[in-house]
Enzyme design. Sequence first.
Site, PDB file in Angstrom:
ATOM      1  N   CYS A 288      43.443  23.332  19.414  1.00 30.69           N
ATOM      2  CA  CYS A 288      42.005  21.956  20.166  1.00 30.69           C
ATOM      3  C   CYS A 288      41.208  22.261  19.365  1.00 30.69           C
ATOM      4  O   CYS A 288      40.937  20.703  19.048  1.00 30.69           O
ATOM      5  CB  CYS A 288      42.289  22.337  21.587  1.00 30.69           C
ATOM      6  SG  CYS A 288      41.884  24.040  21.729  1.00 30.69           S
TER       7      CYS A 288
ATOM      8  N   HIS B 100      36.350  19.727  24.947  1.00 31.87           N
ATOM      9  CA  HIS B 100      35.659  20.966  24.154  1.00 31.87           C
ATOM     10  C   HIS B 100      34.309  19.759  23.251  1.00 31.87           C
ATOM     11  O   HIS B 100      34.282  18.425  23.159  1.00 31.87           O
ATOM     12  CB  HIS B 100      36.433  21.305  23.140  1.00 31.87           C
ATOM     13  CG  HIS B 100      37.745  22.054  24.117  1.00 31.87           C
ATOM     14  ND1 HIS B 100      37.441  22.369  25.062  1.00 31.87           N
ATOM     15  CD2 HIS B 100      38.276  22.456  22.820  1.00 31.87           C
ATOM     16  CE1 HIS B 100      38.929  23.215  24.872  1.00 31.87           C
ATOM     17  NE2 HIS B 100      39.459  23.287  24.314  1.00 31.87           N
TER      18      HIS B 100
HETATM   19  N1  LIG Z   1      45.995  24.085  27.707  1.00 29.43           N
HETATM   20  C1  LIG Z   1      45.046  23.528  26.150  1.00 29.43           C
HETATM   21  O1  LIG Z   1      44.147  22.849  26.124  1.00 29.43           O
HETATM   22  C2  LIG Z   1      45.399  23.971  25.033  1.00 29.43           C
HETATM   23  C3  LIG Z   1      45.509  23.240  24.170  1.00 29.43           C
HETATM   24  C4  LIG Z   1      46.490  23.631  22.301  1.00 29.43           C
HETATM   25  C5  LIG Z   1      47.547  24.065  23.170  1.00 29.43           C
HETATM   26  N2  LIG Z   1      47.557  24.693  24.340  1.00 29.43           N
HETATM   27  C6  LIG Z   1      48.779  25.641  24.030  1.00 29.43           C
HETATM   28  O2  LIG Z   1      49.964  25.652  25.206  1.00 29.43           O
HETATM   29  C7  LIG Z   1      50.522  26.441  25.416  1.00 29.43           C
HETATM   30  C8  LIG Z   1      50.284  25.909  27.331  1.00 29.43           C
HETATM   31  O3  LIG Z   1      49.487  25.963  27.572  1.00 29.43           O
HETATM   32  P1  LIG Z   1      48.949  25.329  28.558  1.00 29.43           P
HETATM   33  O4  LIG Z   1      47.479  25.069  29.466  1.00 29.43           O
HETATM   34  O5  LIG Z   1      49.690  24.130  29.507  1.00 29.43           O
HETATM   35  O6  LIG Z   1      49.822  26.422  29.868  1.00 29.43           O
HETATM   36  P2  LIG Z   1      50.047  26.722  31.540  1.00 29.43           P
HETATM   37  O7  LIG Z   1      49.367  25.457  32.073  1.00 29.43           O
HETATM   38  O8  LIG Z   1      50.187  28.267  31.747  1.00 29.43           O
HETATM   39  O9  LIG Z   1      51.970  25.924  31.586  1.00 29.43           O
HETATM   40  C9  LIG Z   1      52.203  27.283  30.906  1.00 29.43           C
HETATM   41  C10 LIG Z   1      53.838  26.746  30.817  1.00 29.43           C
HETATM   42  O10 LIG Z   1      54.934  27.764  30.239  1.00 29.43           O
HETATM   43  C11 LIG Z   1      55.856  27.932  31.365  1.00 29.43           C
HETATM   44  N3  LIG Z   1      56.135  29.348  30.995  1.00 29.43           N
HETATM   45  C12 LIG Z   1      55.774  30.375  31.196  1.00 29.43           C
HETATM   46  N4  LIG Z   1      57.345  31.565  30.818  1.00 29.43           N
HETATM   47  C13 LIG Z   1      57.814  30.606  30.691  1.00 29.43           C
HETATM   48  C14 LIG Z   1      59.026  31.339  30.700  1.00 29.43           C
HETATM   49  N5  LIG Z   1      59.319  32.411  30.522  1.00 29.43           N
HETATM   50  N6  LIG Z   1      60.276  30.574  29.852  1.00 29.43           N
HETATM   51  C15 LIG Z   1      59.973  29.504  29.851  1.00 29.43           C
HETATM   52  N7  LIG Z   1      58.423  28.763  30.274  1.00 29.43           N
HETATM   53  C16 LIG Z   1      57.895  29.497  30.945  1.00 29.43           C
HETATM   54  C17 LIG Z   1      54.760  27.867  32.001  1.00 29.43           C
HETATM   55  O11 LIG Z   1      55.975  27.456  33.159  1.00 29.43           O
HETATM   56  P3  LIG Z   1      56.609  28.085  34.766  1.00 29.43           P
HETATM   57  O12 LIG Z   1      55.073  26.857  35.732  1.00 29.43           O
HETATM   58  O13 LIG Z   1      57.255  28.025  35.358  1.00 29.43           O
HETATM   59  O14 LIG Z   1      55.684  29.241  34.931  1.00 29.43           O
HETATM   60  C18 LIG Z   1      54.438  26.621  32.136  1.00 29.43           C
HETATM   61  O15 LIG Z   1      55.322  25.590  32.421  1.00 29.43           O
HETATM   62  C19 LIG Z   1      50.115  28.001  25.232  1.00 29.43           C
HETATM   63  O16 LIG Z   1      50.182  28.148  23.612  1.00 29.43           O
HETATM   64  C20 LIG Z   1      48.270  27.009  24.418  1.00 29.43           C
HETATM   65  O17 LIG Z   1      47.790  28.330  24.164  1.00 29.43           O
HETATM   66  C21 LIG Z   1      47.154  25.171  25.286  1.00 29.43           C
END
Ligand SMILES: NC(=O)c1ccc[n+]([C@@H]2O[C@H](COP(=O)([O-])OP(=O)(O)OC[C@H]3O[C@@H](n4cnc5c(N)ncnc54)[C@H](OP(=O)(O)O)[C@@H]3O)[C@@H](O)[C@H]2O)c1
Length: 331
Positions: free
Chosen positions: A129, A235
């Site tokens: 990001c 950010h």
């Molecule tokens: N937040 C940001 O600003 C941002 C920016 C860039 C990249 N990212 C990347 O995007 C990804 C997700 O981030 P997030 O912030 O959205 O996290 P989050 O809110 O914690 O969401 C995680 C997602 O992954 C799913 N998940 C977790 N374990 C799983 C499994 N074993 N099988 C299938 N699905 C599973 C969760 O499903 P459940 O709800 O069922 O647990 C949920 O849908 C990460 O790799 C992060 O580094 C995030």
Amino acid sequence: MKKYNIAIVGATGLVGSTFIKVMEEYGIEVNNLYLYASSKSEGKIINYMGKEYTVIDLAKAKFDNVDFALFSAGGAISGEYAPKFRDGGAIVIDNSSFFRMYDECPLIVPEINIGDYSFDKRLIANPNCSTIQSVLPLYYLDLEYNVKRVVYTTYQAVAGSGMKGINDLRSAKEGKGYSFYPYDISKTCIPEIDSFLDNHYTKEEMKMVNETRKILHKNFPIAATCIRVPVECSHGVVIQAEFEKEIDIESAIKALEGKEGIKVVDDIYNHGYPVSTMATGNDLVYVGRIRKDLSCVNGLIFYTVADNVRKGAASNAVQIMLKIIKEKESK
Ligand SMILES: NC(=O)c1ccc[n+]([C@@H]2O[C@H](COP(=O)([O-])OP(=O)(O)OC[C@H]3O[C@@H](n4cnc5c(N)ncnc54)[C@H](OP(=O)(O)O)[C@@H]3O)[C@@H](O)[C@H]2O)c1
């Protein structure tokens, strides 16, 4: 635009639910929409364009009959499942850091290097990001002034840690304690994002270094310091950049103004500069506080702010998908 079969992996998460929101805002009609998450979310109902879709446990996924698969379920899940969707024929856009430095995976900011994509390289990585909002203005300045050295300092919102980060800030603010960050994020900035490496930089800092070079196809000296701040979303990044050619405030504004994805806000005497509340909820990279760097020749210091969940993740991925669709359909 034709209707495609789209899979979203991590559909219940912060980035995944924003994929859905952004696709709806962009008016993307689907043929089939497959929403995947962990087994604990199986059966949840999510509405997309007035139709209800049931969340499926990723362990039960089918990998054929998918045109685009958007991933945001963490690196381990991407590492295991993204190649399966690719091998089933899908174009995969992954938000985790897992594939970003793989040679065979293009790392794309659509305004800059959509040309790095080809169907034989269809597992695409979405950059970090903070990298996205830094590299976009740098790219436009580099085109005219040739960047030769960069130092980043970030001020990263808790949404960058997903729902866990947001909940920790909210809980600490309400006096209910904290458990996710090592300090009370409601009361302090924390200069630690992701884990520390042997060179005393964090992984997040080295992501910014390596990803910037890969996206710009340039290998110049660059360093980063990443700091978590008590802001919910969007950010900020201070960028100190040195160029081959002479640059000043006016020429920098001219190089940035009106460019795709950029909004210059630089009216300092009227408090006109980028702030998080300006960026949250839209897809622009705001640039301001533009001034000459007094510590070197041909240097510029400026500040960028962008919504890390949208342009820093979900919107960037959806924009990549749309550019690929446009290219496919123009043939
Ligand atoms: N937040 C940001 O600003 C941002 C920016 C860039 C990249 N990212 C990347 O995007 C990804 C997700 O981030 P997030 O912030 O959205 O996290 P989050 O809110 O914690 O969401 C995680 C997602 O992954 C799913 N998940 C977790 N374990 C799983 C499994 N074993 N099988 C299938 N699905 C599973 C969760 O499903 P459940 O709800 O069922 O647990 C949920 O849908 C990460 O790799 C992060 O580094 C995030």
